[in-house]
Design an enzyme around this catalytic site. Structure first.
Site, PDB file in Angstrom:
ATOM      1  N   SER A  58       0.831  -1.200   0.000  1.00  0.00           N
ATOM      2  CA  SER A  58       0.000   0.000   0.000  1.00  0.00           C
ATOM      3  C   SER A  58       0.872   1.260   0.000  1.00  0.00           C
ATOM      4  CB  SER A  58      -0.954  -0.044   1.200  1.00  0.00           C
ATOM      5  OG  SER A  58      -1.942   0.946   1.113  1.00  0.00           O
ATOM      6  N   ASP A 111     -10.351  -3.480  -5.326  1.00  0.00           N
ATOM      7  CA  ASP A 111      -9.790  -2.735  -4.189  1.00  0.00           C
ATOM      8  C   ASP A 111     -10.626  -1.470  -3.988  1.00  0.00           C
ATOM      9  OD1 ASP A 111      -8.303  -1.147  -2.435  1.00  0.00           O
ATOM     10  OD2 ASP A 111      -6.391  -1.807  -3.241  1.00  0.00           O
ATOM     11  N   HIS A 164      -8.266  -4.747  -0.669  1.00  0.00           N
ATOM     12  CA  HIS A 164      -7.041  -4.007  -0.345  1.00  0.00           C
ATOM     13  C   HIS A 164      -6.238  -4.821   0.660  1.00  0.00           C
ATOM     14  CE1 HIS A 164      -4.562  -0.391  -0.297  1.00  0.00           C
ATOM     15  NE2 HIS A 164      -4.421  -0.580   1.009  1.00  0.00           N
TER      16      HIS A 164
END
Length: 416
Positions: free
Chosen positions: A204, A338, A369
């Site tokens: 991320s 996501d 995610h």
């Protein structure tokens, strides 16, 4: 008499309609009718890429999430956020403290391998977690445990200010794209283990940081075998517009992440606010009322590095302006469902993979995610598809490096 007999039939019809409606909502919300598929892979046909895809077959095989809930990006994301992982291991590491030039103290945790690597080489995973995360998060511990068993040493950065029991030593904490702490950790690893090869991994926000780090200066790519980025958004400036939309409940996720960031910042209130810092009482007041990450970035985060505006902060801290300078093999992984990364942002990695021979872009249909759970029906497996892909890709890269002629191991990268 007719009324008496018709009422039950009418109510049965209403019950049936209610049940049908509930089932329809469940099927839609859980996305049960969505098919499973292999990741969509964008790459150029080179000897290295063919070798990687052959040696890491999970990249080209069908990804099968848990049947009842795994096709929902929201549930995958929520499960990652709340539970982390199933049967999470507890790897034992050694915490290191690195003083920075501005008075800050970077920390990272070092985990030694549990056995020899399959190539016999010394290889270290240098890992950058997601926003506000650290080595004690379940998804990090699961990945570290899996990597240790495969013979990798692991170094995990703890984002500045993220650990609740570590006080800040300067009026600064982690930001979206500051690479200083990660660079300090990598420098330490290179110095302490002069013969180790590096596998760079970012999750991320951490994916943005590692790609920016490698692209900022080509010397940062020395001794790096490859880099893997999972679920990053590539451009904060382009992402900020999507975070204000209700599509895929993105505005709600924005609020939740903003609330978490407020808690982290306020836990270091004594270090970040005061006469000797860049922050004023008015900034603290605005922080309390902030309901989005953009408001927090405007009020607090951009000021840590003296950016004059939010646009300047997002422009200079996004890897999209540096990633084209990365020449080591680069695997970029995203999920189509996501809820945090809008589909429009995925043109960045796809275009990059179409233009650069060292880049492979893998887009899964499901995974949410940082979820990527696998499993038959309800209970997910301890290891996720994500864990297996990263280690599988790293193993393939190590094998490729091992079989290269000695003259090419000196730094040549011309055999894509």
């Amino acid at each position: 008499m007719c009324t008496v007999f018709r009422m039950p039939a009418m109510f049965d019809g209403m019950k049936l309609a209610a049940v049908a409606t509930v089932l329809y909502v469940i099927v839609r919300c859980l996305n049960l009718k969505s098919p499973t598929a292999a990741p969509d892979i964008t790459y150029q046909d080179t000897p290295l890429n063919r070798f990687l895809l052959k040696s890491c077959p999970i990249l080209t095989k069908e990804y099968i999430p848990p049947l009842l809930w795994g096709k929902s990006g929201h549930l995958q994301t929520a499960l990652y956020g709340k539970m982390g992982r199933v049967s999470c291991p507890h790897p034992i590491g050694l915490r290191k403290y690195l003083p920075m030039q501005d008075g800050a103290t970077a920390t990272f945790d070092l985990f030694e391998p549990m056995g020899d690597h399959r190539t016999g080489d010394d290889v270290t995973m240098v890992i950058c977690p997601g926003i506000g995360n650290h080595s004690e998060k379940h998804y990090i511990r699961t990945f570290v445990g899996h990597s240790q068993k495969e013979g990798y040493r692991c170094a995990v950065l703890n984002h500045l200010g993220a650990l609740p029991n570590i006080e800040l030593t300067s009026p600064r904490m982690f930001t979206y794209g500051c690479t200083w702490e990660f660079a300090s950790m990598v420098g330490y690893i290179k110095k302490m283990f002069p013969h180790t090869h590096l596998i760079v991994v970012g999750f991320s926000l951490g994916g943005n940081i590692v790609c920016k780090f490698l692209g900022e200066n080509r010397t940062n790519q020395e001794r790096v075998l490859c880099c893997v980025s999972v679920c990053q958004g590539y451009s904060a400036l382009r992402a900020q517009e999507t975070f204000l939309q209700w599509d895929q409940c993105r505005r709600f996720y924005n609020f939740l992440m903003a609330d978490n960031m407020k808690k982290i910042i306020l836990s270091h209130r004594g270090s970040l606010f005061g006469s000797a810092t860049k922050m004023e009482d008015a900034d603290l007041s605005r922080l309390y009322t902030a309901t989005s990450l953009m408001q927090i970035d405007e009020t607090i985060m951009r000021k840590f590095h003296g950016h004059n505006s939010l646009k300047e902060y997002y422009e200079k801290e996004s890897c999209v302006h540096y990633i084209h300078n990365v020449d080591v093999p680069l695997l970029l992984v995203n999920s189509a469902d996501d809820p945090l990364v809008h589909g429009s942002l995925l043109t960045i990695p796809r275009t990059l993979a179409e233009k650069k021979q060292n880049v492979i872009f893998a887009l899964t249909l499901h995974g949410g995610h940082l979820g990527f759970f696998e499993g038959a029906v309800l209970v997910p497996q301890p290891l996720t598809w994500m864990d297996k892909v990263i280690v599988g890709y790293a193993n393939a890269m190590c094998q490729w490096e091992k079989q290269k002629p000695p003259c090419q191991k000196k730094g040549e990268r011309a055999t894509w």
